[in-house]
Design a protein around this motif. Structure first.
Motif, PDB file in Angstrom:
ATOM      1  N   SER A  83     -16.048   4.776  23.507  1.00 31.19           N
ATOM      2  CA  SER A  83     -16.589   3.564  24.115  1.00 31.19           C
ATOM      3  C   SER A  83     -16.413   2.347  23.211  1.00 31.19           C
ATOM      4  CB  SER A  83     -18.075   3.773  24.438  1.00 31.19           C
ATOM      5  OG  SER A  83     -18.821   4.003  23.253  1.00 31.19           O
TER       6      SER A  83
ATOM      7  N   HIS B 297     -28.372  19.131  40.708  1.00 31.32           N
ATOM      8  CA  HIS B 297     -27.851  17.916  40.087  1.00 31.32           C
ATOM      9  C   HIS B 297     -27.907  18.003  38.565  1.00 31.32           C
ATOM     10  CE1 HIS B 297     -27.832  15.950  44.017  1.00 31.32           C
ATOM     11  NE2 HIS B 297     -29.082  16.382  44.195  1.00 31.32           N
TER      12      HIS B 297
ATOM     13  N   THR C  53     -22.345  17.635  42.645  1.00 32.19           N
ATOM     14  CA  THR C  53     -23.075  16.981  43.722  1.00 32.19           C
ATOM     15  C   THR C  53     -22.518  17.350  45.086  1.00 32.19           C
ATOM     16  OG1 THR C  53     -23.534  15.147  42.219  1.00 32.19           O
ATOM     17  CG2 THR C  53     -23.871  14.751  44.566  1.00 32.19           C
TER      18      THR C  53
ATOM     19  N   THR D  97     -25.139  16.632  35.718  1.00 24.58           N
ATOM     20  CA  THR D  97     -25.076  15.251  35.243  1.00 24.58           C
ATOM     21  C   THR D  97     -26.179  14.954  34.226  1.00 24.58           C
ATOM     22  OG1 THR D  97     -26.427  14.518  37.130  1.00 24.58           O
ATOM     23  CG2 THR D  97     -24.032  14.446  37.378  1.00 24.58           C
ATOM     24  N   THR D  98     -26.837  15.991  33.728  1.00 22.41           N
ATOM     25  CA  THR D  98     -27.885  15.854  32.719  1.00 22.41           C
ATOM     26  C   THR D  98     -27.409  16.507  31.419  1.00 22.41           C
ATOM     27  OG1 THR D  98     -28.977  17.934  33.268  1.00 22.41           O
ATOM     28  CG2 THR D  98     -29.585  15.988  34.569  1.00 22.41           C
TER      29      THR D  98
ATOM     30  N   THR E  92     -24.510  10.492  25.242  1.00 22.40           N
ATOM     31  CA  THR E  92     -23.477   9.872  24.412  1.00 22.40           C
ATOM     32  C   THR E  92     -23.433  10.596  23.079  1.00 22.40           C
ATOM     33  OG1 THR E  92     -23.860   7.706  25.441  1.00 22.40           O
ATOM     34  CG2 THR E  92     -22.659   7.739  23.362  1.00 22.40           C
TER      35      THR E  92
ATOM     36  N   GLY F 133     -19.654  13.882  33.369  1.00 17.46           N
ATOM     37  CA  GLY F 133     -20.182  12.591  33.785  1.00 17.46           C
ATOM     38  C   GLY F 133     -21.679  12.482  33.608  1.00 17.46           C
ATOM     39  N   ALA F 134     -22.196  13.183  32.574  1.00 17.82           N
ATOM     40  CA  ALA F 134     -23.638  13.189  32.345  1.00 17.82           C
ATOM     41  C   ALA F 134     -24.123  11.795  31.968  1.00 17.82           C
ATOM     42  CB  ALA F 134     -23.982  14.183  31.235  1.00 17.82           C
ATOM     43  N   LYS F 135     -25.133  11.318  32.670  1.00 18.28           N
ATOM     44  CA  LYS F 135     -25.658   9.988  32.435  1.00 18.28           C
ATOM     45  C   LYS F 135     -26.562   9.993  31.204  1.00 18.28           C
ATOM     46  CE  LYS F 135     -25.631   9.013  37.395  1.00 18.28           C
ATOM     47  NZ  LYS F 135     -26.452   8.652  38.574  1.00 18.28           N
ATOM     48  N   GLY F 136     -26.358   9.022  30.339  1.00 17.54           N
ATOM     49  CA  GLY F 136     -27.191   8.904  29.154  1.00 17.54           C
ATOM     50  C   GLY F 136     -26.862   9.884  28.057  1.00 17.54           C
TER      51      GLY F 136
END
Length: 286
Positions: free
Chosen positions: A248, A151, A131, A154-155, A240, A235-238
């Motif tokens: 976690s 961006h 970013t 982060t995907t 897992t 730090g990819a969001k979603g």
């Protein structure tokens, strides 16, 4: 008259055969087996024991978070493996058969690259495409925009790119070794008969190095299945995966039974894929 003094014949004592005290082989095996049991088998047994809590498997396997993590792990591992196979094969062909200055240095750098930690490559990608990375900085500096257009790190596609970048040399290394053992006379004959480079690659080179390609792909698949650092550092969001779900559940939620269930499933998948990798490697002579 001098009297001759008779001397007694020397007494020869028969040497007793020396008994060789050989230590049984199982005695030498005890220290490494004990160390293996203490360092690996005992903790693994504790994980399995913790996962056998009443209702733990039913609860975890029925949860949507586990199913999503399993699907994400599998498609990322398969996608990264396919990308590494294609990119690794093309790059290995260039390094092995296209003469250019520094080809040997590139080949040696691949060996050094294999020792790099995965998070180092991820950090390098973040510095370039993050970013606040160089690419977004150049864009905002040139256009005056508040933020840049890059961006994707982060995907899930950013995770896929990072895994392909890091694991491709693991495919190139066995391929380069296989290319070095190819009979160049076959390539010269095929070229003299008018075969184009693409046909030579498809009909001559690929069948010879297919076992090495399969061995490298199997290794990458196993490693991608257990990759943790790349997913964490992007730090990819979603996104897992199974290792992230173990982290976690154990660290963030303190649900050790659920974490152990996911860990056992991940270990079972890894061992199965490793068995496939060993079979392929044995056939490839690796």
């Amino acid at each position: 008259m001098a009297s001759a003094q008779a001397t007694a014949p020397p007494v020869v004592t028969a040497a007793r055969p020396h008994r060789s005290r050989t230590v049984p082989a199982w005695v030498w095996a005890l220290p490494p087996v004990a160390a293996l049991g203490l360092v690996f088998l005992y903790p693994l047994g504790l994980v399995v024991q913790e996962s056998l809590a009443p209702g733990a498997y039913a609860e975890v396997l029925a949860s949507a978070s586990f199913r999503d993590a399993l699907v994400t792990t599998v498609w990322l591992a398969v996608g990264a493996t396919v990308g590494c196979l294609v990119l690794g094969f093309v790059l290995a062909l260039i390094v092995a058969f296209v003469p250019f200055p520094g080809a040997k240095a590139v080949s040696r750098f691949i060996d050094v690259f294999l020792s790099f930690p995965s998070f180092l490559i991820t950090l390098a990608l973040l510095f370039v495409y993050g970013t606040v990375g160089m690419a977004n900085g150049l864009w905002t500096g040139a256009t005056g925009a508040d933020e840049g257009p890059f961006h994707f790190l982060t995907t899930p596609w950013g995770v896929l790119l990072a895994e392909i970048t890091y694991f491709t040399p693991f495919v190139m290394r066995p391929l380069l070794a296989a290319f070095s053992q190819l009979d160049t006379a076959q390539l010269e004959v095929a070229s003299s008969l008018g075969a184009r480079p693409a046909r030579i690659v498809r009909r001559v080179i690929l069948p010879e190095v297919l076992p090495a390609l399969a061995a490298g792909g199997s290794l990458v698949l196993v490693m991608c299945l257990n990759e943790f650092g790349i997913v964490l550092f992007t730090g990819a969001k979603g996104v897992t995966t199974l290792p992230m779900l173990v982290y976690s559940q154990a660290i963030l939620e303190s649900d050790y039974a659920a974490a152990c269930v996911v860990a056992v499933v991940n270990v079972a998948l890894s061992v199965g894929l490793y068995a496939v990798y060993r079979v392929v490697s044995r056939r490839a002579g690796a």
